[in-house]
Scaffold this active site. Structure first.
Site, mmCIF file in Angstrom:
data_model
loop_
_atom_site.group_PDB
_atom_site.id
_atom_site.type_symbol
_atom_site.label_atom_id
_atom_site.label_comp_id
_atom_site.label_asym_id
_atom_site.label_seq_id
_atom_site.Cartn_x
_atom_site.Cartn_y
_atom_site.Cartn_z
ATOM 1 N N ALA A 1 38.922 38.985 40.560
ATOM 2 C CA ALA A 1 38.634 39.997 39.536
ATOM 3 C C ALA A 1 37.691 41.029 40.154
ATOM 4 O O ALA A 1 36.776 40.665 40.889
ATOM 5 C CB ALA A 1 37.971 39.339 38.328
ATOM 6 N N LYS A 2 37.951 42.295 39.853
ATOM 7 C CA LYS A 2 37.130 43.353 40.461
ATOM 8 C C LYS A 2 35.941 43.637 39.547
ATOM 9 O O LYS A 2 35.960 44.564 38.727
ATOM 10 C CB LYS A 2 38.011 44.593 40.690
ATOM 11 C CG LYS A 2 37.498 45.515 41.778
ATOM 12 C CD LYS A 2 38.566 46.496 42.186
ATOM 13 C CE LYS A 2 37.993 47.674 42.967
ATOM 14 N NZ LYS A 2 37.380 47.324 44.240
ATOM 15 N N ILE A 3 34.943 42.790 39.675
ATOM 16 C CA ILE A 3 33.755 42.806 38.802
ATOM 17 C C ILE A 3 32.632 43.537 39.528
ATOM 18 O O ILE A 3 32.364 43.244 40.704
ATOM 19 C CB ILE A 3 33.308 41.356 38.501
ATOM 20 C CG1 ILE A 3 34.443 40.559 37.869
ATOM 21 C CG2 ILE A 3 32.055 41.343 37.638
ATOM 22 C CD1 ILE A 3 34.233 39.056 37.881
ATOM 23 N N TYR B 1 30.004 43.130 43.715
ATOM 24 C CA TYR B 1 29.867 44.097 44.801
ATOM 25 C C TYR B 1 28.457 44.127 45.393
ATOM 26 O O TYR B 1 28.225 44.749 46.441
ATOM 27 C CB TYR B 1 30.388 45.474 44.372
ATOM 28 C CG TYR B 1 31.907 45.441 44.511
ATOM 29 C CD1 TYR B 1 32.540 45.941 45.626
ATOM 30 C CD2 TYR B 1 32.691 44.767 43.566
ATOM 31 C CE1 TYR B 1 33.908 45.822 45.801
ATOM 32 C CE2 TYR B 1 34.058 44.636 43.736
ATOM 33 C CZ TYR B 1 34.664 45.172 44.846
ATOM 34 O OH TYR B 1 36.012 45.038 45.036
#
Ligand code: PMP
Length: 321
Positions: free
Chosen positions: A171-173, A177
């Site tokens: 998931a690009k949470i 990052y």
């Protein structure tokens, strides 16, 4: 108490693109007219999911081509679901808002599009439930994110990729990052161009913001989606192109660190990174230390397709004008 005037000036710096059109909470608005509160939950706790999409300007055709936007928005729906969030629009609606946003901005250069679904509640308290969400898309002119021609030098990071058991990398949470930033800065400040990050169990996972492919004994190999990678849109495209156009097999299997030192070619790929040849890892040359022949071929095919120059790959892009 006096505030350091230099620091104050830095904080007060106007937005880079004050008049850019953005899509904010269901309407088109100017970048500078949009405000977020200091207490915005996502800012404090990383409770947002996002995407990075590119559009390529084709000078000859005087056309802007939006790349794989539906695939990105489909992934965004899945990322949202992991975080107990819901996008307020369908993929089709999101694609059409993005097209409209690019048109309004009349871009005539390569562009990066950033949609963000964020927890907008202005309150203290770490959780995912019973909170409000907001959504916006902005777009900015954007060139190369990492070097794509000469080849880059990488280090294997001392930081590990976030494991699915702790913070799902698929998931690009926004919160995850922070891990990518630790790895990237360590690499750059140590004199390298990019980090390659291992999973907690010691297998090669991916770059700080790129998926990885290596060529070894006539096969391309890429870590499986179960090795704590983001399931990359570019990765999927390359798997097809390698099979269809290079006529080489693609294996999705775990990769050991020392395979990076013994492979024939290595590349990182992603929407931002595009296709970036890796010529050195941990001060060891990859292959002959020059950009790999197959990597170069893949790059030629990729750049032709994304700029709308290859009829065969017409369905990768949407013309904006
Ligand atoms: N891994 C990570 C951690 C990334 O941030 C990105 C960029 N989105 C990628 C891989 C590549 O994914 P994509 O090809 O979908 O841009």
């Amino acid at each position: 108490m006096g505030v350091d005037t230099k620091a104050k000036a830095a904080v007060k710096k106007p937005a880079a693109h004050p008049n850019t059109w953005v899509f904010f909470e269901g309407e088109f608005a100017r970048y500078n007219d949009v405000k977020l509160g200091l207490m915005t939950h996502a800012l404090h706790y990383g409770t947002a999911v996002f995407e990075g999409i590119r559009a390529y300007w084709n000078e000859k055709k005087e056309q802007l081509f939006l790349l794989q936007s539906a695939a990105h928005y489909d992934r965004m729906h899945r990322s949202a679901n992991v975080m107990r969030m819901k996008l307020p629009y369908s993929t089709e609606e999101l694609v059409s808002y993005t097209v409209e946003l690019l048109r309004r901005n009349e871009f005539k250069s390569d562009v990066y599009v950033r949609p963000l679904l964020y927890t907008s509640s202005e309150e203290i308290g770490v959780r995912l439930h019973n909170l409000n969400r907001g959504f916006f898309i902005y777009a900015i002119p954007f060139g190369n994110y990492v070097e794509v021609e000469a080849g880059i030098r990488c280090m294997v990071s001392t930081w590990r990729r976030v494991p699915d058991q702790a913070l799902p990398a698929r998931a690009k949470i926004t919160g995850s990052y922070a891990q990518a930033a630790l790895a990237k800065s360590e690499a750059v400040e140590s004199g390298f161009d990019e980090a390659i990050v291992l999973s907690v169990d010691g297998h090669v996972s991916e770059g700080s913001a790129e998926n990885l492919f290596m060529l070894k004994d006539g096969s391309f190999i890429t870590p499986p989606v179960t090795d704590d990678i983001l399931e990359g849109v570019t990765r999927s495209l390359l798997i097809k192109v390698i099979k269809d156009e290079l006529n080489l097999p693609v294996l999705e299997r775990s990769i050991d660190r020392t395979e990076l030192y013994t492979c024939d070619e290595l590349l990182l790929c992603g929407t931002g990174a595009q296709i970036s040849p890796v010529i050195e890892v941990d001060r060891r040359p990859v292959g002959n230390g020059r950009v790999g022949e197959f990597t170069q071929e893949l790059q030629n095919i990729y750049f032709g397709a994304v700029r709308g120059d290859t009829p065969k790959y017409k369905d990768w892009t949407i013309p904006i004008y």
